[in-house]
Design a protein around this motif. Structure first.
Motif, mmCIF file in Angstrom:
data_model
loop_
_atom_site.group_PDB
_atom_site.id
_atom_site.type_symbol
_atom_site.label_atom_id
_atom_site.label_comp_id
_atom_site.label_asym_id
_atom_site.label_seq_id
_atom_site.Cartn_x
_atom_site.Cartn_y
_atom_site.Cartn_z
ATOM 1 N N ASN A 38 10.585 -8.667 -1.689
ATOM 2 C CA ASN A 38 11.086 -9.122 -0.369
ATOM 3 C C ASN A 38 11.264 -8.276 0.255
ATOM 4 O O ASN A 38 12.337 -8.278 1.376
ATOM 5 N N THR A 39 10.973 -6.874 0.373
ATOM 6 C CA THR A 39 10.932 -5.702 1.334
ATOM 7 C C THR A 39 9.760 -4.882 1.483
ATOM 8 O O THR A 39 8.909 -5.012 0.836
ATOM 9 N N LEU A 40 9.814 -4.193 2.681
ATOM 10 C CA LEU A 40 8.734 -3.331 2.842
ATOM 11 C C LEU A 40 9.282 -2.177 3.436
ATOM 12 O O LEU A 40 10.041 -2.081 4.232
ATOM 13 N N GLU A 41 8.657 -1.017 3.391
ATOM 14 C CA GLU A 41 9.052 0.309 4.050
ATOM 15 C C GLU A 41 7.966 0.897 4.633
ATOM 16 O O GLU A 41 6.953 1.086 3.978
ATOM 17 N N ALA A 42 8.302 1.439 5.830
ATOM 18 C CA ALA A 42 7.037 1.860 6.686
ATOM 19 C C ALA A 42 7.861 2.901 7.692
ATOM 20 O O ALA A 42 9.043 3.059 7.702
ATOM 21 N N SER A 43 7.006 3.531 8.566
ATOM 22 C CA SER A 43 7.391 4.247 9.789
ATOM 23 C C SER A 43 6.745 4.051 10.961
ATOM 24 O O SER A 43 5.477 3.570 10.944
ATOM 25 N N ILE A 44 7.378 4.333 12.227
ATOM 26 C CA ILE A 44 6.646 4.366 13.140
ATOM 27 C C ILE A 44 7.090 5.715 14.122
ATOM 28 O O ILE A 44 8.101 6.219 13.823
#
Length: 552
Positions: free
Chosen positions: A56-62
């Motif tokens: 139920n989570t996701l990690e990323a970046s912009i």
């Protein structure tokens, strides 16, 4: 997109246009103005692939940077990530998480996602009412995808039909919850559409302090305009904040059960007349620079003004619920959006029975199922044999009929199919049963009616303003206790059902409004039902009180 317009002031000048590697020359005498998009000139927005994914989570970046030759902006940008499980190119209204206002790189985590679901996400920069987007990335969360389809997606946000008389849909979450680790989401001052970092006070309130510049005694506005409605601005129309009267309906028509540990927080589980639920977590409120009572009080803004300085809101704590309290407009409270049933999705269908009760007549549309929600329909009768089901758009097409998987299956429940469907068989032919069909989960269930000797009426009729409340329009009893007629109204009216041309027994529906919801469940001596002008197939069941108006 932002745009720059160049106006031509001197008739002797030429304009050189570069397009696809070629230069053309135009005299300004032939051009009034030139408008060109400048969005891509301002920012470079890059979305990274996910660095971590769970159920139920996701990690990323912009990363966001100014384009070449752009040093700074006079307007403060909003930078964040938007995401959706429905739209492959998600936009701001689908769901977004604010990350900051500085032009730089951000790491982020999206919380409260559904397991086994593909999400699309991308960075954005918002300047005023213009939004610029980066590239799209996607990922599937781990786990098994939920099978429940009791919600409706509007602009990518989940809404629930609680079975309320108004037909109003209530959002499953507050604004700012999707993607957040909190079940509360953003706090808003009344009439403001962006959350604040800290200070909720008259000195920072958008519409003034001593002299309100909008929603005041002079302009006479009692309800927030769409541009000042936090739900409409953040989630898009038809999403909006509820009226205070709609909080009253939620309180009066639903069962409220206090939960001291629901997904790690406290609040009320609200169960509608049809059994569907929403959860309202405690939130507290933001006043000045303080978050107060966040573990014990729930405060939710309505869009209704109370006085020059106060607006209505829902307040609750354990054992106490006040749906129409009022407080200072600068106070920071969360928002739970609603949407009118009039904006119902295209997935809403009408279904008809064909079988032994109908003589297997492929032209007989007297036997419509009664909706309980967008996808759950039922029919109550003395079933004497087997049957199949047609959707209205496929009526008469045996290849698309719904039925049982196995021939002769008289189980009390079973799976539904449209592929080579066999007839559905009543477990006890000759007895009164309710057949409930869930078209989302493709299943059906038989429930035996408690009273096997229901009251018999020799007539059921419609009566209302359209016939001066005197000249009954009789329905035809197609089988015992199920009635049908065609009703034509030249103008909107109020009406009720009644038995035997007498007021000893009548059925109404408090809050029933065919303009908002074509179906409902009447009760003895209930309120009048509002019905707009038009021609309708009207169906009524005198055992359950269920009714259905189908526009012809």
């Amino acid at each position: 997109m932002l745009a720059v317009t160049f106006t031509t002031a001197h008739a002797q000048q030429n304009i050189f246009i570069w397009k696809d590697g070629n230069i053309s020359v135009k005299s300004v005498a032939d051009i009034d103005s030139i408008t060109t998009s400048v969005g891509s000139w301002l920012f470079n927005i890059h979305t990274s692939a996910p660095t971590s994914v769970t159920t139920n989570t996701l990690e990323a970046s912009i990363s966001v940077s100014y384009a070449d030759n752009v040093q700074s902006l006079s307007q403060t940008p909003e930078i964040g990530v938007c995401f959706s499980s429905e739209e492959v190119t998600p936009i701001y209204f689908c769901g977004h998480k604010r990350l900051g206002t500085s032009v730089r790189s951000y790491n982020f985590t999206l919380y409260n996602l559904d397991p086994g679901t593909t999400y699309f996400f991308r960075g954005y920069v918002k300047l005023g009412d213009k939004v610029f987007y980066g590239n799209v990335k996607s990922v599937m969360t781990f786990g098994e995808k939920p099978t429940s389809s009791t919600y409706t997606l509007i602009n990518g946000h989940k809404f629930v039909d609680l079975g309320l008389p108004s037909g109003l849909l209530w959002a499953c979450t507050n604004i700012g919850v999707p993607g957040s680790s909190s079940l509360v989401g953003y706090y808003f001052a009344w009439g403001e559409t962006e959350p604040k970092l800290s200070d909720y006070s008259w000195s920072t309130y958008k519409w003034g302090d001593d002299n309100m510049t909008k929603y005041n005694y002079s302009d006479g506005k009692k309800t927030l305009d769409a541009e000042d409605d936090a739900a409409t601005v953040n989630w898009g129309a038809p999403c909006r904040m509820p009226d205070s009267s709609e909080f009253e309906e939620l309180y009066n028509k639903c069962d409220w059960s206090w939960k001291s540990n629901y997904n790690g927080t406290s609040g009320y589980l609200v169960t509608g007349p049809n059994g569907n639920t929403i959860f309202l977590p405690v939130s507290g409120g933001r006043y000045n620079n303080v978050l107060s009572n966040s573990d014990s009080y729930g405060n939710y803004w309505s869009r209704s003004l109370y006085s020059n300085y106060n607006a209505r809101y829902l307040f609750f704590r354990s054992g106490r619920i006040y749906p129409t309290e009022y407080d200072d407009r600068y106070s920071g409270y969360p928002v739970r959006p609603v949407a009118d049933f009039g904006e119902k999705p295209s997935s809403y269908h009408i279904y008809y029975m064909v079988g032994q009760l109908t003589g297997w007549d492929a032209s007989n549309k007297d036997f419509a199922f009664y909706p309980e929600s967008n996808t759950v329909h039922s029919y109550t009768a003395q079933f004497t044999g087997d049957l199949k089901i047609w959707m209205k758009d496929d009526f008469g097409n045996w290849d698309t009929a719904y039925g049982a998987i196995f021939a002769g299956d008289d189980s009390e429940s079973g799976p539904l199919t449209q592929s080579g469907a066999c007839a559905i068989v009543c477990p006890e032919p000759g007895a009164y049963y309710t057949l409930t069909v869930d078209f989302a989960n493709m299943s059906y269930e038989w429930t035996k009616v408690a009273d096997q000797n229901p009251t018999t009426y020799y007539r059921v009729s419609l009566i209302g303003g359209f016939n001066h409340w005197t000249d009954d329009l009789d329905l035809t009893e197609v089988i015992p206790h199920n009635w049908h007629t065609v009703l034509t109204l030249q103008s909107a009216t109020e009406l009720k059902f009644r038995a035997n041309h007498d007021w000893q027994v009548d059925w109404g529906d408090d809050g029933g409004d065919i303009n908002k919801k074509e179906y409902g469940k009447g009760s003895f001596y209930g309120g009048n039902i509002n019905c707009p002008a038009g021609t309708y197939d009207v169906f009524f069941n005198d055992i359950t009180g269920e009714y259905l108006f189908v526009v012809k």
